[in-house]
Design a protein around this motif. Structure first.
Motif, mmCIF file in Angstrom:
data_model
loop_
_atom_site.group_PDB
_atom_site.id
_atom_site.type_symbol
_atom_site.label_atom_id
_atom_site.label_comp_id
_atom_site.label_asym_id
_atom_site.label_seq_id
_atom_site.Cartn_x
_atom_site.Cartn_y
_atom_site.Cartn_z
ATOM 1 N N ARG A 108 0.822 -1.224 0.000
ATOM 2 C CA ARG A 108 0.000 0.000 0.000
ATOM 3 C C ARG A 108 0.850 1.265 0.000
ATOM 4 O O ARG A 108 0.333 2.361 0.103
ATOM 5 N N GLN A 109 2.174 1.112 -0.112
ATOM 6 C CA GLN A 109 3.064 2.266 -0.107
ATOM 7 C C GLN A 109 4.015 2.204 -1.299
ATOM 8 O O GLN A 109 4.535 1.143 -1.626
ATOM 9 N N THR A 110 4.223 3.359 -1.933
ATOM 10 C CA THR A 110 5.177 3.471 -3.036
ATOM 11 C C THR A 110 6.093 4.651 -2.740
ATOM 12 O O THR A 110 5.608 5.743 -2.434
ATOM 13 N N PHE A 111 7.397 4.438 -2.825
ATOM 14 C CA PHE A 111 8.357 5.516 -2.614
ATOM 15 C C PHE A 111 8.818 6.054 -3.962
ATOM 16 O O PHE A 111 9.088 5.290 -4.889
ATOM 17 N N VAL A 112 8.888 7.383 -4.067
ATOM 18 C CA VAL A 112 9.349 8.066 -5.263
ATOM 19 C C VAL A 112 10.499 8.973 -4.846
ATOM 20 O O VAL A 112 10.372 9.737 -3.881
ATOM 21 N N THR A 113 11.608 8.917 -5.580
ATOM 22 C CA THR A 113 12.794 9.696 -5.213
ATOM 23 C C THR A 113 13.154 10.736 -6.272
ATOM 24 O O THR A 113 14.157 11.431 -6.119
ATOM 25 N N THR A 114 12.348 10.863 -7.317
ATOM 26 C CA THR A 114 12.738 11.688 -8.467
ATOM 27 C C THR A 114 12.003 13.021 -8.550
ATOM 28 O O THR A 114 11.958 13.625 -9.616
ATOM 29 N N GLY A 115 11.415 13.483 -7.458
ATOM 30 C CA GLY A 115 10.844 14.823 -7.443
ATOM 31 C C GLY A 115 9.331 14.854 -7.368
ATOM 32 O O GLY A 115 8.645 13.848 -7.546
ATOM 33 N N ILE A 116 8.803 16.056 -7.113
ATOM 34 C CA ILE A 116 7.381 16.240 -6.854
ATOM 35 C C ILE A 116 6.531 15.911 -8.076
ATOM 36 O O ILE A 116 5.452 15.342 -7.949
#
Length: 197
Positions: A108-116
């Motif tokens: 249920r969680q996704t991490f994004v590291t490439t900006g808003i």
């Protein structure tokens, strides 16, 4: 297309946490910002355990019912204790904008590291035809700077906290808002704004 909204409890002096928030300390000593979730007699139709005032319940449920995905920054994620797999909304998945890796993988969680921009696009995909709800001052400020926010909802609690994490961080220019609705209720005033572009 789904909208990008932000709906947070905030003190009159603009704080969304109490003093000294952090991992293991939650949102600091500003828990009175959320008393209105439990001070009424009307159960929320969206959030189990929330008992709102008769005036707050329809406003809160209408906004919460729009949410198809939440997007939080890493401070909000850590402070709220979601590393065990929790999410801020009972049915919507959580997208986290972070420069640090996820503490563990959770469906249920996704991490994004490439900006808003990428984080909002990921959240839009997860939300389907529903809206994306932003959580936290840093994420909101970044999304406002990028021109990606459609609505801001302040659940303004009549208290001056004098410190904590501010709702808004410094913006490079003015952002104009248009009031859509104001609902005074016991312990909180709900202010619903549209971002003017």
């Amino acid at each position: 297309m789904s909208k990008v909204i932000c709906a947070l409890s905030v003190s009159v002096d603009g704080y969304i946490t109490g003093r000294d928030p952090g991992v293991g300390r939650g949102l600091g000593d500003g828990t009175m910002l959320f008393d209105w979730y439990f001070d009424g007699d009307t159960p929320s139709k969206i959030f189990d355990g929330f008992r709102l005032s008769e005036l707050s319940a329809p406003f809160f449920d209408a906004q919460a019912g729009r949410v198809g995905a939440s997007l939080a920054g890493r401070n909000t994620y850590d402070d709220s204790g979601w590393s065990a797999g929790g999410t801020p909304h009972p049915t919507a998945p959580l997208v986290v904008l972070s420069h640090r890796p996820a503490p563990q993988v959770n469906e249920r969680q996704t991490f994004v590291t490439t900006g808003i921009e990428d984080a909002i696009e990921t959240a839009r995909e997860a939300a389907g035809d529903k809206d994306v709800a932003l959580m936290g001052g840093g994420v909101l400020t970044s999304a406002l700077e990028a021109g990606l926010v459609d609505e801001v909802i302040l659940h303004q609690v009549p208290i001056l906290l004098g410190g904590g994490r501010p709702f808004f961080q410094e913006l490079p220019e003015h952002v104009r808002l248009r009031l859509l609705e104001a609902v005074p209720a016991p312990g909180v005033t709900h202010l619903h704004y549209e971002v003017v572009r």
